[in-house]
Each structure stands twice: as C-alpha cells, then as structure tokens.
Design a protein around this motif. Sequence first.
Motif, mmCIF file in Angstrom:
data_model
loop_
_atom_site.group_PDB
_atom_site.id
_atom_site.type_symbol
_atom_site.label_atom_id
_atom_site.label_comp_id
_atom_site.label_asym_id
_atom_site.label_seq_id
_atom_site.Cartn_x
_atom_site.Cartn_y
_atom_site.Cartn_z
ATOM 1 N N ALA A 100 21.394 52.445 16.796
ATOM 2 C CA ALA A 100 19.711 52.419 16.784
ATOM 3 C C ALA A 100 19.727 51.598 19.077
ATOM 4 O O ALA A 100 18.560 51.800 18.848
ATOM 5 C CB ALA A 100 19.181 50.869 16.678
ATOM 6 N N LYS A 101 20.589 51.284 18.665
ATOM 7 C CA LYS A 101 20.739 50.462 20.696
ATOM 8 C C LYS A 101 20.808 51.713 21.559
ATOM 9 O O LYS A 101 20.664 51.814 22.856
ATOM 10 C CB LYS A 101 21.543 49.311 20.288
ATOM 11 C CG LYS A 101 22.003 49.333 22.329
ATOM 12 C CD LYS A 101 23.550 47.774 22.237
ATOM 13 C CE LYS A 101 22.950 46.981 23.863
ATOM 14 N NZ LYS A 101 24.540 46.181 23.293
ATOM 15 N N ALA B 1 19.764 63.541 15.256
ATOM 16 C CA ALA B 1 20.684 63.936 13.847
ATOM 17 C C ALA B 1 22.119 62.219 14.083
ATOM 18 O O ALA B 1 22.539 62.128 12.627
ATOM 19 C CB ALA B 1 22.101 65.075 14.327
ATOM 20 N N ASP B 2 22.294 62.329 15.393
ATOM 21 C CA ASP B 2 22.874 60.655 15.397
ATOM 22 C C ASP B 2 22.530 59.956 14.471
ATOM 23 O O ASP B 2 23.140 59.253 13.498
ATOM 24 C CB ASP B 2 23.087 59.851 16.815
ATOM 25 C CG ASP B 2 24.857 59.390 16.741
ATOM 26 O OD1 ASP B 2 24.586 59.174 15.564
ATOM 27 O OD2 ASP B 2 24.480 58.655 17.570
ATOM 28 N N VAL B 3 21.370 59.214 14.340
ATOM 29 C CA VAL B 3 20.036 58.582 14.098
ATOM 30 C C VAL B 3 20.670 59.102 12.562
ATOM 31 O O VAL B 3 20.196 58.059 11.237
ATOM 32 C CB VAL B 3 18.841 58.640 14.873
ATOM 33 C CG1 VAL B 3 17.631 57.610 13.957
ATOM 34 C CG2 VAL B 3 19.346 58.460 16.023
ATOM 35 N N GLN B 4 19.714 59.822 12.418
ATOM 36 C CA GLN B 4 19.772 60.519 10.653
ATOM 37 C C GLN B 4 20.905 60.542 10.392
ATOM 38 O O GLN B 4 21.041 59.872 8.916
ATOM 39 C CB GLN B 4 19.864 61.752 10.804
ATOM 40 C CG GLN B 4 19.423 62.601 9.502
ATOM 41 C CD GLN B 4 17.870 61.609 8.461
ATOM 42 O OE1 GLN B 4 17.189 62.331 8.926
ATOM 43 N NE2 GLN B 4 18.203 61.365 8.045
ATOM 44 N N LEU B 5 22.127 60.297 10.968
ATOM 45 C CA LEU B 5 23.414 60.205 9.570
ATOM 46 C C LEU B 5 23.546 58.437 9.548
ATOM 47 O O LEU B 5 24.101 58.558 8.808
ATOM 48 C CB LEU B 5 24.657 60.315 10.534
ATOM 49 C CG LEU B 5 24.715 61.622 10.615
ATOM 50 C CD1 LEU B 5 25.759 62.275 11.796
ATOM 51 C CD2 LEU B 5 25.346 62.723 9.541
ATOM 52 N N GLU C 126 7.624 61.901 15.540
ATOM 53 C CA GLU C 126 7.008 61.801 16.854
ATOM 54 C C GLU C 126 6.631 62.658 17.377
ATOM 55 O O GLU C 126 6.141 62.918 18.302
ATOM 56 C CB GLU C 126 6.206 60.569 16.908
ATOM 57 C CG GLU C 126 5.727 59.289 15.332
ATOM 58 C CD GLU C 126 5.447 58.105 15.505
ATOM 59 O OE1 GLU C 126 5.520 57.889 16.914
ATOM 60 O OE2 GLU C 126 4.861 57.851 14.613
ATOM 61 N N LYS C 127 7.563 62.623 18.467
ATOM 62 C CA LYS C 127 8.163 63.264 19.637
ATOM 63 C C LYS C 127 8.157 64.396 20.019
ATOM 64 O O LYS C 127 7.902 65.074 20.195
ATOM 65 C CB LYS C 127 9.246 61.976 19.970
ATOM 66 C CG LYS C 127 9.130 60.760 21.090
ATOM 67 C CD LYS C 127 8.314 61.216 21.607
ATOM 68 C CE LYS C 127 8.152 59.243 22.207
ATOM 69 N NZ LYS C 127 7.005 58.799 23.271
ATOM 70 N N VAL D 115 17.090 51.549 11.932
ATOM 71 C CA VAL D 115 17.481 53.454 12.309
ATOM 72 C C VAL D 115 16.065 53.922 12.009
ATOM 73 O O VAL D 115 15.920 55.063 12.158
ATOM 74 C CB VAL D 115 18.696 54.249 11.893
ATOM 75 C CG1 VAL D 115 19.764 53.343 12.588
ATOM 76 C CG2 VAL D 115 18.649 53.952 10.566
ATOM 77 N N ARG D 116 14.849 53.850 10.473
ATOM 78 C CA ARG D 116 14.789 54.852 10.462
ATOM 79 C C ARG D 116 13.254 54.327 10.862
ATOM 80 O O ARG D 116 12.788 55.555 11.395
ATOM 81 C CB ARG D 116 14.097 54.164 8.844
ATOM 82 C CG ARG D 116 13.560 55.053 7.688
ATOM 83 C CD ARG D 116 13.031 54.695 6.307
ATOM 84 N NE ARG D 116 14.162 54.894 6.036
ATOM 85 C CZ ARG D 116 14.116 54.297 4.623
ATOM 86 N NH1 ARG D 116 13.516 53.490 3.803
ATOM 87 N NH2 ARG D 116 15.487 54.968 4.176
ATOM 88 N N ALA D 117 12.746 53.171 11.457
ATOM 89 C CA ALA D 117 11.964 53.739 12.473
ATOM 90 C C ALA D 117 12.020 53.945 13.415
ATOM 91 O O ALA D 117 11.294 54.961 14.257
ATOM 92 C CB ALA D 117 11.112 51.984 12.921
#
Length: 409
Positions: free
Chosen positions: A94-95, A117-121, A148-149, A139-141
């Motif tokens: 997230a950071k 993809a990194d966030v999805q993992l 949205e982007k 991470v979900r937010a």
Amino acid sequence: MTIESEAHQRRRDIAASLAKEEATLAAIEESLLAADEMTKSMETILSNFGSRLGKLENAVVPIHRQTKDLQRLQDNTENVLAAIDKVVGYHHVAKRQRDVVGKGIQESLTKYLESLADVQLAVDFFAKNNPDSPELNHVRALFDKGKEKIDEFFQQQVRQSSKAPSPETIFEFLGTQKDGKSTLGPRIASTEGPKPVPIAEFEPSVTADLVKAANWMVNEAKYETFVLHFGQIRGNILHQALGQYKEFIKVNGSGTINAKGRTLTGRKSLTRKQSSILIRNQQAPKRRDRGGARGDDDSIDSEIEPFAQTIFAFTRLAEKEITLIKTILPENSYKKVFDLIVNVPLDSIGQDSKRFVQHVKECQVKKDYPGILTVFPTVEMLKKEQPEIHAKALKYCNDENRHMFGKLI
C-alpha cells in the motif's frame, strides 16, 4: 674305457644332479615358508584395516546425518525468511504503490497494470490469511482506486478519440461501395480539410490501450461499468453525427443524394456560416408548424428526404459502431453497449416519424388524400431497408429496438 668305469662315472653324474635338485627343492620349500608368513602378515594387516574402516564408518555416519539435518534446517530457515520477506512486502504494498496508483496512468498503461497486479496479490493474500486486518482494507481501497483510474483513462481515451464526423465525411462514406471505392469522385470540400474525422475508428495505439484496459477490467477487476460509459459516449457521437447529416441534407436540397447514397447531382459543401446554422438548428428545440394545410405539406415535403437519408445513414454508421465494439469490448457486453449507442438516435427517428403519422391523421380529417401520398416514399423506403437494418444495424439490439422500424411502418 671299461664298462665298470662308465658305470661309476654315470653314478657320480646322477648323484650330482640329485644333490642339485635337492638344493633347489630346499630353496622352494624355504620360499613357500616365507610366502606363508607374508600371507599371514597380509591377512593380519587387512583384518586391522577392515576393523579401522568399520570404526571410521561408525564415526562418519552420525556426522553425515547431522550434516543433512543441518542442511535441512538451513533450507527451512531460508524458506521462512523468504516467506517473512514476502509477507512484509505485502504489508508495504500500500505504501509502495500509493503514489503510483493515485496519480493514474502517467506514461505507460502496462506499467500501471503491473502496479495494480502487485496490489491485487496483496489483496488476495490478506483476504485468504487475515480477512479482518486493516491492511486488507488499505490494499482493497487502493485497488478500487486503481479501477477508477483505469475507468477514467478508458473514458478519456474514448472521449478524445470520438469526434462526430462532418456531414461531408458521412456523405462520402455513404457513397462508398463495399470494395472501398468511392463512386463520388474526389473528396468534397469540408471544414475538416483533406483528412476527415474517421467514422467509428481509433488510432491503432489507442485501440491497443483500450483493448488492454478492457480485458483487465473484465478479467482481473471484474468491473464492467466502463462498457456503459463507452456506450453513452459513442451514442452521443452517433446522435450528433446523424443530426448534423440531417441538417446537411436540408441545407443542400433533396437532390444531393439518392435513396442508396450512390449518386450526387450537386457537389455543394457546407460553408462556415451554414455549418454554424446547422449546429445551432440541431441544438435548438424542434418547432411544430401549426399553420395551414399548404404550409404543413411544404414542411412535410422538406422533411421526407432528410428523414430517409437519416435512416440510411443510421444503418451504415451503426454497422461501423458494431465493428468498433467487437474490436474493443468483450463479447458478453455487445448487446448492452449497442443498445446504449442506438437508443437516442432511434428515439430521435421515432420522434421524427410521429410527425409523419400526425400529418397523415390531419390529412384524413381534412380528406386531403394527396397530402397522404407525400409520405408513401418514406414508407416504401422503410419496407425496403427493414431486412438489412434488422440483419446488420440492429443485430445486437434488444427486441424493443429491433422491432422499432416495424412499428414505424
């Protein structure tokens, strides 16, 4: 020499030979005794060596086992450390990706999708191992922000690449045969210049990005709202293009193009002033002429050819929209999107047709049968075009839109 002397000599030779053989036999016996001693000594040495090897093996085996155990412990330690690093990495996703995701697509869509993809993992990891953790919410937010982007990027690309083609460009397109050759000769002068705005076509690079974004939103994000935005944007463009083309036919007279868009009796193009009038007329509310019968007939006469050409243009332009949809969007969204695209144009065509119906009703009341005959060419054209419209232009519409032209007839 006598016989006796020969016998004595022979006995002496035999005795000497026997003594020699006895000496040789004694040497052999002595060698055998030495060999026996050496064999016994070798057996003793080998026995001692075997005993020592046994002792060495007994000493080495535990060490080997300990070595294997230590190697296993080392491998386990390395795996644990790698797993810890991986878990710690998920906590830092997230950071690490906040600024990248928050800024949107700056340079490359591919790099942005790699960040998501990194966030999805991380989302999958926390959802499986710690579903109640605040990290999962973070991470979900962030992933939702990325969706949205991507949606904004998709809309922006579609909106920037979607421009209503000029009436002259549509006119040229309608006069193009299936083999791509124009029957109208050189391009008509228009406000677009020598290079017209493409009809339902995007630049290859834009198309590639839109396809990539669409596939990601459908397959990875499970997010399909973007197709509605696509339909709304393209629907507005189609409605605007048809409205301008209708006014173009009005301004240039009914002899501009025939019922199939194949011939041209006048090669007039819109002037700057006419173009501004065209746009203003399209944006202004339609006024209903409530004058006398002759005024109504004249008004209806002037509407017949634009109405017919609008329907023909709608058929061809709708086919181009279908091609664009198939190029960019997933197959399960074709009908939903195409309905959004054609809803407003079909409503506009329906409103225009009501004027003809009202005209016929008024003529019936006044017994003005010649006035009724003025709408017959439009009805005939609708009947002639209806099979092609259903097979091509309205192929992916819902039943209500598909049956609209039948209701008009």
